[in-house]
Structure formats: structure tokens, C-alpha cells
Design a protein around this motif. Sequence first.
Motif, PDB file in Angstrom:
ATOM      1  N   UNK A   1       0.829  -1.206   0.000  1.00 14.99           N
ATOM      2  CA  UNK A   1       0.000   0.000   0.000  1.00 14.99           C
ATOM      3  C   UNK A   1       0.866   1.261   0.000  1.00 14.99           C
ATOM      4  N   UNK A   2       1.935   1.255   0.782  1.00 14.24           N
ATOM      5  CA  UNK A   2       2.793   2.445   0.864  1.00 14.24           C
ATOM      6  C   UNK A   2       3.390   2.765  -0.511  1.00 14.24           C
ATOM      7  N   UNK A   3       3.785   1.728  -1.248  1.00 12.76           N
ATOM      8  CA  UNK A   3       4.343   1.919  -2.586  1.00 12.76           C
ATOM      9  C   UNK A   3       3.274   2.455  -3.533  1.00 12.76           C
ATOM     10  N   UNK A   4       2.070   1.917  -3.442  1.00 14.26           N
ATOM     11  CA  UNK A   4       0.983   2.351  -4.338  1.00 14.26           C
ATOM     12  C   UNK A   4       0.619   3.812  -4.081  1.00 14.26           C
ATOM     13  N   UNK A   5       0.598   4.191  -2.790  1.00 13.29           N
ATOM     14  CA  UNK A   5       0.244   5.579  -2.479  1.00 13.29           C
ATOM     15  C   UNK A   5       1.270   6.548  -3.055  1.00 13.29           C
ATOM     16  N   UNK A   6       2.487   6.084  -3.134  1.00 16.48           N
ATOM     17  CA  UNK A   6       3.555   6.935  -3.649  1.00 16.48           C
ATOM     18  C   UNK A   6       3.464   7.036  -5.168  1.00 16.48           C
ATOM     19  N   UNK A   7       3.314   5.867  -5.819  1.00 19.17           N
ATOM     20  CA  UNK A   7       3.366   5.844  -7.293  1.00 19.17           C
ATOM     21  C   UNK A   7       2.056   6.302  -7.925  1.00 19.17           C
TER      22      UNK A   7
ATOM     23  N   UNK B   1      10.094   5.797   3.911  1.00 15.34           N
ATOM     24  CA  UNK B   1      11.448   5.715   3.361  1.00 15.34           C
ATOM     25  C   UNK B   1      11.908   4.280   3.499  1.00 15.34           C
ATOM     26  N   UNK B   2      13.081   4.002   2.972  1.00 13.65           N
ATOM     27  CA  UNK B   2      13.589   2.638   3.069  1.00 13.65           C
ATOM     28  C   UNK B   2      13.811   2.246   4.528  1.00 13.65           C
ATOM     29  N   UNK B   3      14.257   3.227   5.340  1.00 14.65           N
ATOM     30  CA  UNK B   3      14.495   2.916   6.755  1.00 14.65           C
ATOM     31  C   UNK B   3      13.204   2.464   7.425  1.00 14.65           C
ATOM     32  N   UNK B   4      12.114   3.220   7.102  1.00 18.28           N
ATOM     33  CA  UNK B   4      10.840   2.878   7.740  1.00 18.28           C
ATOM     34  C   UNK B   4      10.363   1.503   7.314  1.00 18.28           C
ATOM     35  N   UNK B   5      10.610   1.202   6.022  1.00 17.85           N
ATOM     36  CA  UNK B   5      10.215  -0.125   5.547  1.00 17.85           C
ATOM     37  C   UNK B   5      10.975  -1.194   6.308  1.00 17.85           C
TER      38      UNK B   5
END
Length: 1308
Positions: free
Chosen positions: A610-616, A638-642
Motif C-alpha cells: 500500500x505504501x508503494x501504491x500511495x507513492x506511485x 522511506x527505506x528505513x521505515x520499511x
Amino acid sequence: MTSRGAGTAFSRKNYRLSTEPEKSKVTGIVNSRLLNDYLHRVFTSADGSQPAAAYRKHLTFQNLQEHLERLLAEENGSEDSRDQVAEGRLGPSTVVLDHTSGFEGLLLVDDDLLGVIGHSNFGSIRATTCVYKGKWIYEVLISSQGLMQIGWCTLNCRFNQEEGVGDTPDSYAYDGNRVRKWNVTTTNYGKSWAAGDIVSCLIDLDEGTIAFCLNGISLGTAFDNITRGAGMAYFPAISLSFKESVAFNFGSRPLRYPVEGYRPLQDPPVADLVKARKLLGYLKNVIHIGIDVTEGKLVEKDTSMWQLQGEPTVLITLAHIFNYFSPLMCKVYLVEDVLMTFLLSILERGGAVEAHPLIQQLLDLMWLLMEEYEVHECLKQLLMSLLRAYRFSPIIPDLGLQIHYLRLTIAVLKHEKSRKYLLSNVLFDVLRSVVFFYIKSPLRVEEAGLQELIPTTWWPNRFTKEGKESKEVKEESAEERLRRRAYERGCQRLKKRIEVVEGLQVQILKLLLNNKDRGGGEASRYIFLNKFRKFLQENASNRGNLAVLCPPEYMVCFLHRLIAALRYFWDGHKTKTPASLSSEEAYVPPQLFYNGKVDYFDLQRLGGLLSHLKKTLKDDLAAKANILIDPAELQAVTMDDLDEDEESVTSAAQSQRPSAALAIGGALARPAWLSSPTLGRANRFLSTAAVSLMNPRRPLGTLEKIKVLTLRVEQRTREDIEGTHGNEGLLLGRPPEEPDQPITENSLLEVLDGIVMMYNLSVHQQLGKMVGVSDDVNEYAMALKDTEEKISRCPKRRRDIHEELLKSQKVFSEKLNHLSRRLAWINVTIYSKEKMQDIYWLLRVCIRTIEHGDRTGSLFAFMPEFYLSVAMNSYSALKNYFSPVNSMEELPGYEETLMRLAAILAKHFADSRIVGTDIRDSLMQALASYVCYPHSLRAVERIPEEQRISMMKNLLAPYEQRPWAQTNWILVRLWRGCGFGYRYTRLPHLLKTKPEDASLPSLQKPCPSTLLQRHMADLLRSDRDLAPSFLNSVLNQLNWAFSEFIGMIQEIQQAAERLERNFVDSRQLKVCATCFDLSVSLLRVLEMTVTLAPEIFLDWNRPSSELLLRRLAQLLNQVLNRVTAERNLFDRVVNLRLPGLESVDHYPILVAVTGILVRLLVDTDVQGTERATAVLLADPCFQLRSIQYLLGHAEPSALAAAAPATDKRHFSLHTYTEYISTEELAKVEKMLNHLSEESKQAAATTLPTSEEDLCPICYAHPISAIFRPCSHKSCKACINQHLMNNKDCFFCKATITGVDDFTKPASS
């Protein structure tokens, strides 16, 4: 509680009674004489008698409390007998499980210390109290029917992970899983137990015996002469394997099956019990006796219609009773023994629950006259007792016990204030309330009374010995017809009884889904929604940890009841709002998946995280749905949060494993499924590895990090869900493609979404599991049929064999009688027509949801994967699990549904918006299965032409960089039935063996699709780039698969030839067989291509035709040479007939090659034949004997060598006349003659070539090409093949810019 039991002043809530004489006149709505009569009638003495009016004390509200205390103190001398009660027993008076030192292994123990779950191989635990004299009993409520040993042990018994109760000298156990008793040795004993049974464990230390009862029925003495004497005292104890769970009742609650002469380990609260029963008697008197003020007399009242109509006298009397009754009603024993029994007695008069308003009045009184914490505790204990009683009641023919407890549950939940409290705090938080919607299946048919209900048994005889459905439908005999009809009538009787229970369960859900009860806080539906979502989250987040899931058998029943309740409310809304949709047109609108109003936890979306979709897709969300993503939310991802997310997930996963970290004293967060049947969710985790570290316990933390910044589930209100003016609630962000039409109430959409998720979580898996009973019936029916045939053939002189066969016949018949009755129960509760319609409705909901989501374009990626999974799985369930009882074809709109599902599979198996490899594979497998059955294949042919062509184009995409085996299999299925000798269902050499499952897609009869073949031919002809790229990839994969296969059979042959005994790894055999099957299917796709579009190979005006033909010839020769060489590797491995290599044989691979050769050399025009022949003969690997081998023509040298040996049969297509037509054989003869002639002529005309003139790469062809700019040379075949993948020169690695023809100068 300021002055309970002391003085005359009394304060509860707002009632204040004073001793001042003038205040007494306030109560004088009735005169003092009438009040005195009334109070004496209500508060009778223990024997129920009333003293004569002259001798009895004048009662008023001022002296009532004193009178009441005196009455309650009468005959309450049980304290004096406490010392005697304790004789023969050592330990605390409150008996619980010993969680400090009396256990072994990993165990989860409930906070009440009465429920336990195994969390290791074989954990053991004992109670805190032991007995050394007298007769004692305790009960165990079986929550799961697995491996457990229940009984007694002494303090000296030492257990470990392998040995438990009953495995040591002074421990004794009963094991209903294996139906045995244990005391070091083991023998058969008792009956098998099932989840929902109660085991009573009895010990008589005077006689030295131990016995057990199952649901109150004695199983007989298990052990006698047990060790007694000084130092010998016995503790209740249990050993249980992983995930098994039970709850103990040592006497903290009334025993369900008390045995005369035996005492529970824990004494009942006798004094409180006497008090509570007296007070209940006074309460009943108040209900029975009315005051007629006008007449000035007491009257008998109809109790069923009793109401508290603001009469101060009655109210104050009740206040006095409740002053003493309330604290008693917080104790579980008294709630179960006194209150629940009384409430059940009210409903015993029959009629609808609504006909008994007294229960509602009593609940009103409780909320009015009890402290809030007392009402809460009382209701919690009442519901717990009801659920326990419902779950652990034995199945009787009319299901009367289950109906009784469900009716009281409904009566309690009808009370609005009680319902809301229970929903908010008890039903999903403390209880396993899903149990209320479950109907357990009886394991012991005779106890459930099914023999009386279904006196005649019947089973289908549809199967042949091979396990296939017999083709010829035998005429049913008159006797069989009568039996079948009697059996069906019995099933109908059973169905009617079960439908009564199901109706009551649906009523409970209708109460919980009520959205009109807005008095005092949120309506019930919105509380239920939030709890339901949390319930789904617990089950979705813990899928890897089976121990914490709601059992799937409960989920199945819950799903069906929830669908019934949902459709009731949905259609109710439709009648009020005609513009909205009916439940038949229900779907979940796409905006629910991206507007963040519904939490999908960490479930995978079609487009990924979902986080990726919201970004793209943030721009698409803004443009299409008018939803703006908070930049802070995007920044957080961010990558750290992931990484942190992953860490938190792993730490959560670890916190659910029996790891060292867990054993060090973390409390294991888990829902109540694990626990005793009903109790709490916070549990003690016991580990022998870390006993000293158990304290202090760590508080529970949240298990998963919610990745969506949205309202927490518990915080949502009616406005958040339904929306208000200007606020669309759950439907925020409607995309333009979505019609602006009301669907239904938003809250019902969320329930529907939850139902789809439930099906995905565990319902489908359970539907597949229960089919096992039907399979067992078929197996036993086949065995019985076989035995009866043997009896009829048995010679009369062999009486011994005849008697054995009759014994077998009797065993099979008894087993079938038992199974057919059990199957009737399962067919009614799980596979009935109504249940099938529910699953079909769910399938259609998913199809409509996917269609609506698909129209939103890129936003389709937000849809959770489980919608596609449920669409595929529910169709599979309807086809495979319900089919013996109900036919899918009879469902309304079946053909259209089949076509719409076909369109979804055809479109989305290669949809770029779907990124998950698992879901893509599932779609591909579903499509592959779809084209195996004629009915579903026709549905694929009915989808719009544009979609069909698009599907075929996706199937013909190059095989590199994608999973190709399934798409290749789909093409093969579309061809099967059209190829050379390709009309078989099973391979000829396997016909005598029994298939593992005749319903497998691969074992279906051929059903080719000429329509889809035509689309394929058109695409290959019209698209000049598609054909070469597709065929090159097929040839590459064939080269790889066949080479791997040959390499593996070499290893297998070497292993088989070694002198020492050795075994070939079964996985290696499986991979070897798979490579062979792939080679055959790739050859069939090449045959299909050559047949449908021969010009791709033979029209040399096409740029890559000649190269493709050369590559094809090269591979065909390679396959033929490897398979047809005399006494070669292939022959030897086939003759070994190793298990796992059954499919490896000459026939499938040789007929596939023959089909290609016949099409190229016989079934084409003269020019095509000439080109194909020239290329085939020009290949250095070509051997005419390989072609001769096909028709059984062995080489003369081979014949001479084989003459002395036994006349071994040679392979020949002539022997397969059932599979190969005479016309096809004639073509092979013609091809052989043609190649014989051509090869003779070629041999005569070919001039010898010097070694210098041969291609330095293959040494098979003369040099015919020169490279630019480096001028190195090779033959055209080598350079063309090389240039397909690489542009560098063979020799100097210079980049080749061009290739010119090379002709050797005449002078040289």
C-alpha cells in the motif's frame, strides 16, 4: 455498598430508606396491614410455611432488612462441615492448575488457571490439590480432539517431552484420541472423543479404582488396585500435544455430569448457594404476587407478563432482595447454578422468545438495582456459562439442548443495554462468541440418535475399480431406489432440525447488526463492525501461527449465518430505498480499497505494498478520486521505515513462536480460540526452560504496525462509516467510472467485505477438508462391491475364504452405515443446496467487485489480492466440493457467471497492474484448469472476441523472463484431441494403474478449441515479430528441458547399475519426469504451430523461416536419436519402471515428434516438402534408422545381434491402433518411403568436402558465410543461430556489422 448487612439504613444507587417514623408514610401507598401481608408472602421461611397472623412479627420496610438477614442465616450451618469436607484432600481450597512448578514442556495457561493449550511436543501439567482418601471427581472440557492423556498422577511422577501422564508407574490416563488407557503399558479402552465432549475423571481411593465417563456415560473401570498408602496422593493431570486445548472444572462451576457418591475436588459455595436460592425464591414470589390497592388484597399474577409498573412497594421490596442478591451474582458458580437455571426455566414454556418479556424486565431490574460493575460481571459470567453449555452439550436428535441455550442467548441479547455492553466488552474480547454460530458434527453417530433419524442408509455406486465414474449409468434397482428415497427422507428430517438451530443463530446476528438502537451511544451494528474487523485482523495477521486462528470449522458456520443476516438487512434497505441495489446485485465499490476508511491490515494488494501504491499512484488518486495523500505520510515511507516495518513484523512473528525470547516470560497475545472454551485472552506462557524468569509478566503490545494512517478501528463512529450530509463515509473518493447510484448502507458494504475476507482466511480450506468423508464413503463402497464380487466367485469348497470374505463384507457394511449417516450430517450443515447458493452468491459478489475495480484503470492495483483468490476458489469449491450432492448447472445465471469469470481470468493472468507472483500463478493455474473442462472452455470461447485475441497474444508472448510452463500447458490443452495420436486421456501404458484422482484437470477427456486455435494461427501469421520470438523461446526451452532430462536419466542409470543397494532420491525422479513432460508438451506446441501456420517455417520469404526450420530439424533429430537408439539409455531407464517415472515412455514423445515430421513432409505442398526434406537431411545428426524405428523396422545389424536373445518386443506405432488411425499410419509409411528415397539421392550426389572447407564451429556444413568487418568464416546455420543472442564474432569478439555469402573461388 455502604451498609450491606449492618444496621437498618440502606443505600444502593439512589434509594435511601430511613428509620424516621414520618418517612414511613411515604411507603404508605399501600396500608401497613396490606404491606405486612405482602412482605410475609414474599419472604417466607425456609420450609415455605408462614406462621399464623397472630404469631408473626409485623413487617415494614423499617424492619425488613433485619428479618431478611435472619431468614438468610437460617440453616446456614455449612461452615461447621468444612473440616469434614477437606478430609482426604490436601492443597488450596480453590483448585487450579499448578503454573509454578507442576508442569513440563511449553504450555499456555489461561488467566483463570483452568484452561491449557499445548505449545510443545507433549507438555504435561497437574493441579494444585491432591487426594489420598475418599471418592473424587473432576471434569475436562475437550476443546480439540487430538492427542491427549488425561487422568491422575502422584508428586513423584517425572514427565518429559516424550512421556506424559500414564507413561510412568504411578500415573493413570485415558486417551480418547487413540481410544486407549495408559499406565506404563496400554490397552484398548473407552470411546473416541470429539471437540465439545466432556470427560469425567473419577478416583475411588477406598476401593483403589479409577474410572472415566464420556458425556455422563460411564466407560467402565479403567484401573483397579492402584497404589495407595502412606505418601500416596493423586493429582489431576494432563499431557497434551501441540495446539491441543482443554478446560478443567474441579468444582468452581457446577459439574455437568455429577456422579453420586463422588465429590468434586473443589467444594461448591454451599452457604452462598443456599442464600442465592432463597433470594431467588423471594424474587419469584415478588413476580407471582401482585397488590390490588383498590380492593386492598394480594392477588396471584401471570408471571410471563409481569412488569414493574412504577409500584414503589414492589420496587423497594426488590431493592432489599437485590441488596443481598447482587454480590452473589458476580460468582460464576451461582450465576450458572441459580440465575441461568432460572432464566432457562422461564423459556421452557415454549413459544417465541418475544413471548417471554419477563427476561427483559429482569435485565431492566438488574441494571436498575445492581452496581454497574456487578451487572457487567454477572452478564459476562452468564454469557460464558451459556456459551460453555451450548458448546459442550451432547448432540441429541432434536438438538433440543442447543436450541434451549440459543433461545436464552437471544433473550439476553434482545435487551439493548445488555447487548451493547456485551458487544463492547465481552462477545469478541473475552468470549469465543463465534462458537454460538457453530453446529458441531457428531463423531459417534449412535449417541447423536442418527440411527433413529436416518434408519435406512444408502451410498452411491458410481465408481469403477479405477476410481473413475462409470460411463454406463446402470439402471437403479427397485430395492436401491427405495433405500435411496428412505435415506433422502431421513436427510430431510435432519435438515429441518438443523435449520431451526441455524435460524436462531441468524437471529443472534440480526440483533448484533441492529442499527436502529441508538439509545445511549452507538448502535449495535457499529460496535459489531469494529469488533468484527479486529477479529478479522487477528486471523489475518496470525496466518502463519495456526494455534491462534479461529478454527476453520467455526468460520464456515459463521460465514453462512453472516451472509443470511447481511442479505436480510440488505434487502430490507432495498424495500425502503427502491433506488438502491438488491443483495442479488451486491458488490464492494472500488473506493473502499484506496480511501483508507477500511483497514486491510498488512494484506497484499494487487499492485504490491500500500505504501508503494500511495507513492506511485498519488497523482491518479488526486485526479480520479479527488483524494490527496498527506505528504507527511509519504515522507514516512522511506527505506528505513520499511526496514523498521519488517523488523516489527519479524519481532511480532517471533513473539508468537515458542522461542527462547518468548519463554523468558512474555505473555503471548492471542485471541480466545486457544483457551479454554470461553475464557480470557491474556494467558500465562509456561516453559520448563525458564520457570524462574516468569515474573514479572510483560504487558501486551500491539502485534502489527498498521501501515495505513487511518482511523483506528475502535474509534470509528456511525458518521465515519455511513457518512452524513457532505460526507460520504466509507464511499469517499468515488471514481468517475463508478455509477452514482446508492448501493446499500455503507456499514453493510464493510460486512460484505469482511465476509469475502473470511472465506479467504480459512473457509475454503475447510470446505475442501470435509470432502474427505465423501471420499471415504466412495472408497468403502468400492471395497464392499469388490468383496461382494469375490464372494459370488468364491468356490464352494473353500469355506475358509468364504467366511473371511463375509467378515470383510460385514465390516465394510457397518463402516458405510456409520459414514453415510455422518455424511448426511455434513451434507446438511456444510454442502446443502442453501450453503451452495451462499458460496455462489459470494462468487458473483467477487466477480462484480473485480469488474467494477477493473474499470478504474490504474486504481485497480489497490484491490486486495484476496478478491481474486476468492473468485477462483469459490468457483473451484462449487465445482469440486458441492457437486456430488448438488449440481452447479442448476444455479441461476450459471452460464453467464462462468463466462464473466472466464473473462476475468483471460484478462488478468497477464495484467501488468498485478505484481504478486503468487496471485499471477494462481490466475494462470485457474485458466489452465478452466480450459480442461468442456463447459468452462465454452465459456472462454463466449467472451468478447477482442478479449479472446488479447488472451492468445499473452499466451504467445516469449517464454523467457516469465513462468511459461502453465501457459504452455494451456496451449497444449487447446490442441489436445487434434494432434497426431493425441486423443488419449491417459497414456496407453498407464491404463492398468489406478489414477491418483480421476477428477484432476490433466485426466479430463480432450476438448480442443478450434476457435482459439484459429486466433492463434491469425496472430502468428499477421504479426511478423511475434512468431519468431515465440518459436525461438519454445525451441530454447525444449533444448533446455530435453537436455536436463537426458542428464538426469544418465545419473539415474548410473545409480541403478551400482552393485550396492541404493535409492534414487524421489525428488530427483519427480524433476526428471517433469522435464520429460515439459519436453512432450513443448513438442506438442510446435506441432500445433506447424499445423496451424506452416508458412512460418516453410515460407522462406519470411526473414527467420529458414533459421527456425533448421533449429526445429536439429532438435527433432536430437530427440529421435536419443530415444530410438537400440539398447540405449532411454530404453534402460524406461524398463526400470521406477516409481515417479511412470509417465516416461516412448509413446508420448515419439508421436509428438512424428506429428511434426508428418505435417512438414507429407501434409504440405511440394515446395514445402522439398524445403523441409532438404533441411532435415542436411542436418548432420539425421539418421534414417530413427524414422524406421517408429514403425518397428530395426536395423539388420541390430536384428542379427538380438537373434540369440529373447524375442524382445520393439516399439512400433502399429501396436497403438486404438490411439493412431490407419490414415495417420499410412502417412508415416509415406514419410519413411520419401525420406529413404531422398537420403539415397542425397548420398549419391554429395561430393566429399575437405576438412579445410568445413565450418570450424560445427564441422558438419561447408563454409558459406563471411563476417564483416573481421572476415572470419562459418556456415550460415551457425552464424544465424549465434546472432539471435549475440552480436560478437565467434573468434575475435569484434562486433559483427554484416554477413555476406561466401563461395570458394574456382581456382582453389
